[in-house]
Design an enzyme around this catalytic site. Structure first.
Site, PDB file in Angstrom:
ATOM      1  N   TYR A   1      -4.386 -10.761   9.962  1.00 14.75           N
ATOM      2  CA  TYR A   1      -5.342 -10.465   8.883  1.00 14.75           C
ATOM      3  C   TYR A   1      -6.737 -10.998   9.213  1.00 14.75           C
ATOM      4  O   TYR A   1      -7.701 -10.250   9.295  1.00 14.75           O
ATOM      5  CB  TYR A   1      -4.890 -11.127   7.572  1.00 14.75           C
ATOM      6  CG  TYR A   1      -3.699 -10.458   6.925  1.00 14.75           C
ATOM      7  CD1 TYR A   1      -2.398 -10.735   7.351  1.00 14.75           C
ATOM      8  CD2 TYR A   1      -3.854  -9.569   5.877  1.00 14.75           C
ATOM      9  CE1 TYR A   1      -1.298 -10.131   6.746  1.00 14.75           C
ATOM     10  CE2 TYR A   1      -2.754  -8.965   5.265  1.00 14.75           C
ATOM     11  CZ  TYR A   1      -1.487  -9.256   5.702  1.00 14.75           C
ATOM     12  OH  TYR A   1      -0.409  -8.651   5.107  1.00 14.75           O
TER      13      TYR A   1
ATOM     14  N   GLU B   1      -3.676  -4.624   9.469  1.00 20.65           N
ATOM     15  CA  GLU B   1      -4.187  -5.631   8.535  1.00 20.65           C
ATOM     16  C   GLU B   1      -5.597  -6.132   8.846  1.00 20.65           C
ATOM     17  O   GLU B   1      -6.386  -6.358   7.937  1.00 20.65           O
ATOM     18  CB  GLU B   1      -3.204  -6.809   8.422  1.00 20.65           C
ATOM     19  CG  GLU B   1      -1.844  -6.418   7.847  1.00 20.65           C
ATOM     20  CD  GLU B   1      -1.874  -5.835   6.430  1.00 20.65           C
ATOM     21  OE1 GLU B   1      -2.897  -6.000   5.725  1.00 20.65           O
ATOM     22  OE2 GLU B   1      -0.872  -5.208   6.032  1.00 20.65           O
TER      23      GLU B   1
ATOM     24  N   HIS C   1      -6.004   0.360   2.845  1.00 22.51           N
ATOM     25  CA  HIS C   1      -4.874   0.805   3.669  1.00 22.51           C
ATOM     26  C   HIS C   1      -4.676   2.326   3.605  1.00 22.51           C
ATOM     27  O   HIS C   1      -3.989   2.889   4.460  1.00 22.51           O
ATOM     28  CB  HIS C   1      -3.580   0.145   3.205  1.00 22.51           C
ATOM     29  CG  HIS C   1      -3.315  -1.204   3.806  1.00 22.51           C
ATOM     30  ND1 HIS C   1      -3.265  -1.425   5.161  1.00 22.51           N
ATOM     31  CD2 HIS C   1      -3.033  -2.410   3.233  1.00 22.51           C
ATOM     32  CE1 HIS C   1      -2.977  -2.706   5.388  1.00 22.51           C
ATOM     33  NE2 HIS C   1      -2.839  -3.325   4.234  1.00 22.51           N
TER      34      HIS C   1
ATOM     35  N   ASP D   1       8.550  -9.983  10.449  1.00 21.10           N
ATOM     36  CA  ASP D   1       7.959 -10.819   9.407  1.00 21.10           C
ATOM     37  C   ASP D   1       7.259 -12.048  10.024  1.00 21.10           C
ATOM     38  O   ASP D   1       6.331 -12.594   9.429  1.00 21.10           O
ATOM     39  CB  ASP D   1       9.068 -11.261   8.447  1.00 21.10           C
ATOM     40  CG  ASP D   1       8.520 -11.607   7.070  1.00 21.10           C
ATOM     41  OD1 ASP D   1       7.588 -10.914   6.616  1.00 21.10           O
ATOM     42  OD2 ASP D   1       9.017 -12.570   6.456  1.00 21.10           O
TER      43      ASP D   1
ATOM     44  N   GLU E   1       0.796  -1.235   0.000  1.00 26.57           N
ATOM     45  CA  GLU E   1       0.000   0.000   0.000  1.00 26.57           C
ATOM     46  C   GLU E   1       0.825   1.279   0.000  1.00 26.57           C
ATOM     47  O   GLU E   1       0.538   2.199   0.768  1.00 26.57           O
ATOM     48  CB  GLU E   1      -0.943  -0.035   1.210  1.00 26.57           C
ATOM     49  CG  GLU E   1      -0.246   0.030   2.595  1.00 26.57           C
ATOM     50  CD  GLU E   1       0.181  -1.308   3.169  1.00 26.57           C
ATOM     51  OE1 GLU E   1       0.403  -2.264   2.393  1.00 26.57           O
ATOM     52  OE2 GLU E   1       0.291  -1.405   4.403  1.00 26.57           O
TER      53      GLU E   1
ATOM     54  N   HIS F   1      -8.182  -4.142  -1.014  1.00 25.59           N
ATOM     55  CA  HIS F   1      -7.364  -4.273   0.193  1.00 25.59           C
ATOM     56  C   HIS F   1      -6.310  -3.159   0.277  1.00 25.59           C
ATOM     57  O   HIS F   1      -6.229  -2.442   1.283  1.00 25.59           O
ATOM     58  CB  HIS F   1      -6.692  -5.656   0.210  1.00 25.59           C
ATOM     59  CG  HIS F   1      -5.810  -5.877   1.389  1.00 25.59           C
ATOM     60  ND1 HIS F   1      -6.257  -6.512   2.536  1.00 25.59           N
ATOM     61  CD2 HIS F   1      -4.521  -5.522   1.635  1.00 25.59           C
ATOM     62  CE1 HIS F   1      -5.268  -6.542   3.422  1.00 25.59           C
ATOM     63  NE2 HIS F   1      -4.202  -5.949   2.895  1.00 25.59           N
ATOM     64  N   GLU F   2      -5.525  -3.014  -0.775  1.00 25.96           N
ATOM     65  CA  GLU F   2      -4.455  -2.006  -0.725  1.00 25.96           C
ATOM     66  C   GLU F   2      -5.035  -0.599  -0.638  1.00 25.96           C
ATOM     67  O   GLU F   2      -4.506   0.269   0.054  1.00 25.96           O
ATOM     68  CB  GLU F   2      -3.516  -2.144  -1.932  1.00 25.96           C
ATOM     69  CG  GLU F   2      -2.872  -3.526  -2.092  1.00 25.96           C
ATOM     70  CD  GLU F   2      -2.260  -4.098  -0.822  1.00 25.96           C
ATOM     71  OE1 GLU F   2      -1.870  -3.328   0.077  1.00 25.96           O
ATOM     72  OE2 GLU F   2      -2.196  -5.340  -0.712  1.00 25.96           O
TER      73      GLU F   2
HETATM   74  N1  BES Z   1       1.122  -4.427   3.693  1.00 28.44           N
HETATM   75  C1  BES Z   1       0.865  -5.729   3.204  1.00 28.44           C
HETATM   76  C2  BES Z   1       2.087  -6.446   2.700  1.00 28.44           C
HETATM   77  C3  BES Z   1       3.175  -6.626   3.733  1.00 28.44           C
HETATM   78  C4  BES Z   1       2.884  -6.911   5.060  1.00 28.44           C
HETATM   79  C5  BES Z   1       4.497  -6.519   3.360  1.00 28.44           C
HETATM   80  C6  BES Z   1       3.909  -7.050   5.988  1.00 28.44           C
HETATM   81  C7  BES Z   1       5.518  -6.671   4.282  1.00 28.44           C
HETATM   82  C8  BES Z   1       5.222  -6.934   5.610  1.00 28.44           C
HETATM   83  C9  BES Z   1      -0.183  -5.712   2.089  1.00 28.44           C
HETATM   84  O1  BES Z   1      -1.201  -4.782   2.294  1.00 28.44           O
HETATM   85  C10 BES Z   1      -0.864  -7.040   2.098  1.00 28.44           C
HETATM   86  O2  BES Z   1      -1.499  -7.341   3.071  1.00 28.44           O
HETATM   87  N2  BES Z   1      -0.720  -7.797   1.031  1.00 28.44           N
HETATM   88  C11 BES Z   1      -1.383  -9.059   0.885  1.00 28.44           C
HETATM   89  C12 BES Z   1      -2.666  -8.812   0.173  1.00 28.44           C
HETATM   90  C13 BES Z   1      -3.811  -9.610   0.558  1.00 28.44           C
HETATM   91  C14 BES Z   1      -4.035  -9.865   1.993  1.00 28.44           C
HETATM   92  C15 BES Z   1      -5.047  -9.072  -0.108  1.00 28.44           C
HETATM   93  C16 BES Z   1      -0.502  -9.963   0.072  1.00 28.44           C
HETATM   94  O3  BES Z   1       0.562  -9.500  -0.356  1.00 28.44           O
HETATM   95  O4  BES Z   1      -0.830 -11.114  -0.147  1.00 28.44           O
HETATM   96 ZN    ZN Z   2      -2.509  -5.388   3.878  1.00 28.77          ZN
END
Ligand code: BES
Ligand code: ZN
Length: 626
Positions: A408, A342, A323, A400, A295, A319-320
């Site tokens: 989520y 999330e 954010h 991570d 995002e 989703h993005e």
């Molecule tokens: N912000 C996250 C991606 C992220 C989280 C990167 C933590 C690094 C550390 C992004 O918004 C996300 O949640 N992406 C998901 C999308 C999905 C849940 C719709 C993905 O990448 O799968």
């Molecule tokens: Zn996210």
């Protein structure tokens, strides 16, 4: 950190005096961030002026100057986060300092956190203070993925993109890398000839003739939203404030796939208030991008694997986009509060999807979220039950580790439960006010709960839903809401019939991606002959839909199906795609099916093409030395 000019010998007192008057951030809501060396009670960065003077695709190095403006409380030391940066020179560059050369040194050091950069002003500073840091990034900076032309769609020009979340911004910019600290920024980038540079800021819409680019982000953002991409990019508008950046080869398809973005923004605004970032553009990256989406403000970074040709995976855009409120306006204070970003975003995503595509569609997404959640909770309860807590403690661990379905999907279901408890109208009013009241602030789990109890839920209601158990307890409480989507009724019936007597499902022409995913889930435990029969009829092995291919590859592998064609397609997919959400389950299924040799031989070929965050996860999964 390496020091080109080692200005500090020894014998400094690293203690720093500070008085606690008013700071740019509110210390009452500023818990200590276990993932940053910054001390916001001494000084906070309020503005960054970044000048990237060289993007070197041969050496894989960025050469840059970062000018940081701090708001200080009689600080005698400024502490920044860095990881692998080569710091060359530091000067005080604010008015009245006449470019005084400053002493600097490496402070604390840690495998996960990197190296603390200590900068010593000539005397303790109060108020505004500006320093410029000349530095170079390391060729293995984890935020940066340098792609060779073959790894792009066009195959002729190289490509660079950054991924700063959670704590990787420090591998390409020296800063206070903590989500509780916000700053505005401007940036200049000198790109190689003919390539376009874009950032999480105001962006160009055409390639610049002199390859210089200027960017501005006027709203204060946390460091994890710093983002840059450089490549053979073109822009195509999809609406008055929306558009797509991509390589020419996929620009048209991307603009069609994401042609409904404006409708998503309008639905979001109708729910929780105006979109605050002016434009909302998308950047479609090469397939090695490790996430579905990121995002980055004004410019969401996206995997090309959501281009399914039928707009069936646009929930990711919802989703993005969500954010832009949950996360980018109201931000998790530390990575322990990740569900504040999330969980709220999955809830908001679902509401946007409901508004645009209907309640039945949104119910499918909720149901799939619920099945992912129950599977992961069951798994964690055996090995790491504490990781099923929303309020998780990640001190000493890589943030991570907190990127799981708990933040989520448990977060989402908790919010849905609150919605059911107070009614939608009351909950929507509460959320709209929450985003307005806490705009540009950080949110801890505790601060949110306190606010919830004051503004929405009585103590009896909080106890009634088992609030403490939801937030601080392990597992998934029994009152977790479950839906039975109408779209899945026929799918479940077909799956049951196939399992009982081998009858192939009919009328599947109208099934969308989510229905197929449900079908595969319902076939859990399928054996190889049945898998073979299904594939003969439906050709999942040849599917170009990344979600369907992954779910199929996992199901067939778990069922023991061994086929040259399937193996070849799995290998092809794992080499081309770097999205971790797909890689982990496929490699995992191969390992569990006693086919670790195949997994490792594919991984050896594929690993150099993966982003560092995907490599880290898979090295662990496959027991490979990095
Ligand atoms: N912000 C996250 C991606 C992220 C989280 C990167 C933590 C690094 C550390 C992004 O918004 C996300 O949640 N992406 C998901 C999308 C999905 C849940 C719709 C993905 O990448 O799968
Ligand atoms: Zn996210």
């Amino acid at each position: 950190m390496r020091f080109t000019f080692f200005r500090v010998l020894a014998g400094f007192s690293l203690m720093s005096a500070c008085s606690l008057s008013e700071t740019a951030i509110d210390p009452a809501h500023m818990p200590l961030d276990p993932h940053s060396y910054a001390d916001p009670t001494e000084a906070v960065v309020t503005h960054l002026s970044l000048n990237i003077t060289s993007v070197d695709f041969d050496a894989h190095v960025l050469q840059a100057l970062a000018t940081l403006t701090f708001d200080c409380q009689k600080a005698d030391t400024l502490r920044l986060d860095t990881y692998g940066l080569d710091i060359q020179d530091v000067r005080a560059t604010g008015e009245g300092f006449g470019e005084a050369v400053l002493r600097f040194a490496a402070g604390r050091q840690d495998d996960i956190l990197g190296t603390e950069l200590l900068i010593f002003p000539e005397e303790p500073v109060t108020g505004s203070y500006t320093v410029t840091i000349w530095y170079k990034t390391s060729p293995d900076a984890k935020a940066l993925q340098w792609l060779r032309p073959e790894q792009t769609n066009g195959k002729t020009k190289p490509f660079l993109f950054t991924q700063s979340q959670a704590i990787l911004a420090r591998t390409w910019i020296p800063l206070q890398d903590s989500p509780g600290i916000r700053f505005t920024y401007e940036a200049r980038v000198q790109a190689p000839e003919g390539l376009m540079a874009v950032m999480s800021a105001s962006n160009p819409q055409a390639v610049s003739e002199d390859s210089r680019y200027y960017f501005e982000m006027k709203q204060p953002i946390p460091s994890y939203l710093m983002a840059l991409a450089v490549g053979d990019l073109r822009f195509q508008a999809t609406g008055p404030r929306t558009g797509v950046y991509a390589e020419s080869a996929i620009l048209e398809a991307s603009a069609w796939e994401f042609g409904e973005t404006e409708a998503l923004i309008q639905a979001a605004e109708a729910l929780y208030g105006p979109y605050q970032w002016e434009r909302y553009d998308l950047l479609v990256l090469p397939p090695s991008f490790p996430f579905g989406g990121m995002e980055n403000p004004r410019l969401t970074f996206l995997t090309p694997t959501v281009i399914a040709g039928d707009r069936s995976l646009v929930a990711l855009i919802a989703h993005e986009l969500a954010h832009s409120w949950s996360g980018n306006l109201v931000t998790n204070a530390t990575w322990n509060d990740f569900w504040i970003n999330e969980g709220f975003t999955v809830y908001f995503e679902n509401r946007i999807m409901e508004a645009v595509y209907g309640a039945d569609y949104a119910a499918m997404l909720q149901s799939l979220s619920h099945s992912d959640l129950t599977a992961e909770v069951a798994d964690f309860m055996e090995n790491a039950p504490d990781d099923t807590k929303l309020g998780i403690d990640l001190s000493g661990r890589n943030p991570d580790d907190g990127v799981t379905t708990i933040a989520y999907d448990k977060g989402f279901h908790f919010l849905r439960l609150i919605e059911y408890t107070v009614g939608r109208e009351a909950f929507d009013g509460f959320l709209k006010d929450y985003f307005a009241s806490y705009t540009f602030q950080s949110m801890t789990t505790e601060r949110f709960i306190a606010h919830l109890k004051v503004s929405l839920l009585s103590d009896a209601q909080w106890e009634g839903i088992g609030g403490d158990q939801w937030v601080y307890g392990t597992g998934l409480p029994a009152n977790c809401p479950v839906v039975e989507p109408a779209f899945f009724t026929a799918v479940d019936a077909e799956a049951a019939r196939f399992l009982s007597d081998g009858t192939l499902p009919t009328e599947t022409d109208t099934w969308n991606t989510h229905q197929w995913l449900r079908f595969f889930k319902a076939l859990d435990g399928l054996q190889d002959e049945s898998a073979h029969a299904l594939d003969k009829a439906f050709h999942f092995t040849q599917s170009r839909n990344s979600e369907i291919f992954t779910a199929w590859a996992v199901l067939a592998t778990q069922g023991g199906l061994v086929q040259t064609e399937l193996d070849a397609q799995i290998e092809r997919f794992l080499i081309r795609v770097g999205r971790r959400k797909f890689l982990s389950p496929i490699y995992q299924a191969l390992v569990e099916a006693d086919r670790k040799d195949l997994a490792i031989s594919i991984y050896q070929k594929a690993r150099p093409g993966y982003h560092a965050v995907a490599q880290e996860t898979l090295d662990k999964l496959l027991g490979v030395e990095g």
